[in-house]
Write an enzyme that holds these catalytic residues in place. Structure first.
Site, mmCIF file in Angstrom:
data_model
loop_
_atom_site.group_PDB
_atom_site.id
_atom_site.type_symbol
_atom_site.label_atom_id
_atom_site.label_comp_id
_atom_site.label_asym_id
_atom_site.label_seq_id
_atom_site.Cartn_x
_atom_site.Cartn_y
_atom_site.Cartn_z
ATOM 1 N N CYS A 80 0.832 -1.205 0.000
ATOM 2 C CA CYS A 80 0.000 0.000 0.000
ATOM 3 C C CYS A 80 0.866 1.254 0.000
ATOM 4 C CB CYS A 80 -0.912 0.004 1.222
ATOM 5 S SG CYS A 80 -1.919 1.503 1.374
ATOM 6 N N PHE A 305 -21.874 -13.786 25.090
ATOM 7 C CA PHE A 305 -21.519 -12.696 24.176
ATOM 8 C C PHE A 305 -21.823 -13.145 22.745
ATOM 9 C CE2 PHE A 305 -18.632 -12.793 27.827
ATOM 10 C CZ PHE A 305 -18.818 -11.534 28.383
ATOM 11 N N CYS A 400 -10.482 -11.472 21.413
ATOM 12 C CA CYS A 400 -9.956 -10.417 20.538
ATOM 13 C C CYS A 400 -8.896 -9.583 21.249
ATOM 14 C CB CYS A 400 -11.082 -9.530 20.013
ATOM 15 S SG CYS A 400 -12.026 -8.684 21.302
#
Length: 444
Positions: A80, A305, A400
């Site tokens: 990128c 969750f 996470c």
């Protein structure tokens, strides 16, 4: 910790990089500074670089790479053109195969250092496509007078600024190739200074842009957004305030969903709902989690969750009954609708704040055989401390944030008599430092 900018020495200095930090920066110890730790962006372990200090604090300094004097064999040319300025990615200069190795190392370090635990088996990392994978996200929008243009993109390394992007290679091409067009378009609007952000999300049917606006849109701007959406294949939603103010520009909107083909399940969602950003890796992750949980056809499973039912509904295809619990009442409502839509009468859902006392609730008093949980970054310690954990033959924990997983793993192993059977990283966010992981616990 507050950073001091008044004492920053901008003189470039040479340093050797010893390690990679959890956020993807090189770690150095500067001679002449008492071996003080310096985190160097853009540097890799084993490299010798010229760096420039960007921030100071009592315990560590921060710097950026100015020149690489001795390159790591693992260094690659970033794909990128915005890498190094845009903070959306921090690891494009590291070989892709080595990125997940680094994340696996971060996970194991956290488990040992924070949780004082080691897995019996280190699971092979879960990997997928590394470009064009991101189907959900948020672009910042800012009119910059000095540049005489409107910037659309992620934040820069210095989060005070918005990166001036022409494209984004990690976002799905339907959106990532049109960042410059979006910037040019917003610059043409009457209300270009009143749009702070745009959220994007893609289902199997459509790509939605949710435009946050601080002032009512003019009729001309509304018409312009409608035309832009038609030209570029976007469905436009507007958001004037909180989540409850989101409305389709055309008054009708579009149904959004994604299909989990291996389990013949379709999950419907709304434009601002949480879904896993990486569709292909999400399917791999679900299959991986279910394999590790080893659900039996006569078992009852608790899914904490649970969100829209990402794990719950595939589990319902495998077990006698599954109960999903989620703090967001809107997600719970849609999870119930998803269960009904998929003909899964053996899936129940409850709305509950899992950071608060739930010991008197109906779902908490039910008996279960196994537990699956996928908590936010803060982890699940509050609910784990309330659950009658002895009933669970096996726990699969999807995380996470490796730090909160390590803390919770320490609680399960060192205080509740579980064994950490296995753990491993999953590359849900390639080219970023984000570490998704999975761990399996069994009662000793």
């Amino acid at each position: 910790m507050a950073r001091s900018r008044s004492r920053i020495d901008r003189t470039p200095f040479q340093t050797e990089i010893l390690d990679l930090s959890h956020d993807g920066r090189g770690v150095a110890r500067r001679e002449g500074e008492g071996g003080k730790v310096t985190f160097v962006s853009g540097a890799l372990p084993g490299e010798v670089v010229m760096a420039e200090q960007t921030a100071r604090s009592r315990h560590f300094d921060e710097a950026r790479t100015v020149e690489v004097l001795k390159a790591s064999p693992q260094r690659v040319t970033p794909k990128c053109p915005h890498f190094g300025t845009c903070a959306g990615c921090v690891l494009q200069h590291l070989d892709e195969d080595q990125q997940i190795v680094a994340k696996q190392r971060v996970l194991m370090d956290n488990l040992e250092r924070i949780g004082h635990v080691k897995p019996g088996t280190v699971l092979a990392p879960l990997v997928g496509e590394s470009w064009g994978y991101r189907r959900k996200g948020r672009f910042s929008v800012r009119r910059v007078e000095k540049k005489d243009k409107t910037l659309v993109g992620f934040r820069e390394q210095d989060p005070r600024f918005v990166a001036d992007l022409s494209q984004c290679l990690t976002v799905i091409p339907e959106i990532g190739t049109k960042v410059e067009a979006l910037s040019t378009f917003i610059e043409s609007l009457d209300g270009k200074r009143d749009i702070p952000q745009i959220e994007f999300i893609a289902g199997d049917q459509a790509v939605v842009l949710t435009v946050r606006h601080l002032q009512p849109l003019s009729d001309a701007d509304r018409a312009a957004w409608a035309t832009f959406g038609q030209q570029h294949g976007f469905v436009i939603y507007l958001q004037s305030g909180g989540v409850d103010t989101v409305q389709p520009l055309d008054g009708q909107g579009v149904p959004l969903s994604f299909r989990l083909a291996p389990w013949d399940v379709e999950l419907a969602f709304r434009p601002l709902d949480f879904i896993q950003v990486n569709a292909k890796l999400n399917e791999k992750m679900i299959a991986h989690a279910l394999d590790l949980l080893e659900p039996g056809e006569d078992e009852r499973v608790l899914d904490l969750f649970c969100g829209l039912g990402n794990f719950t509904l595939p589990l319902a295809r495998r077990v006698r009954e599954v109960v999903g619990v989620e703090g967001d009442a809107g997600l719970v409502a849609r999870a119930r609708e998803n269960a009904e839509r998929n003909g899964l009468a053996n899936a129940q859902f409850f709305s509950a704040d899992l950071t608060q006392d739930q010991r008197s609730t109906a779902w908490m008093r039910q008996g279960f055989d196994k537990l699956l949980l996928d908590p936010p970054r803060s982890g699940a310690i509050e609910v784990l401390q309330q659950l009658p954990l002895k009933q669970f033959k096996r726990i699969v924990y999807v995380s996470c944030h490796p730090g909160s997983l390590a803390r919770d793993a320490g609680y399960l192993v060192n205080e509740q008599g579980f064994t950490l059977v296995s753990a491993g990283a999953m590359d849900m966010f390639p080219h970023t430092a984000h570490v998704e992981s999975i761990a399996v616990f069994e009662k000793r």
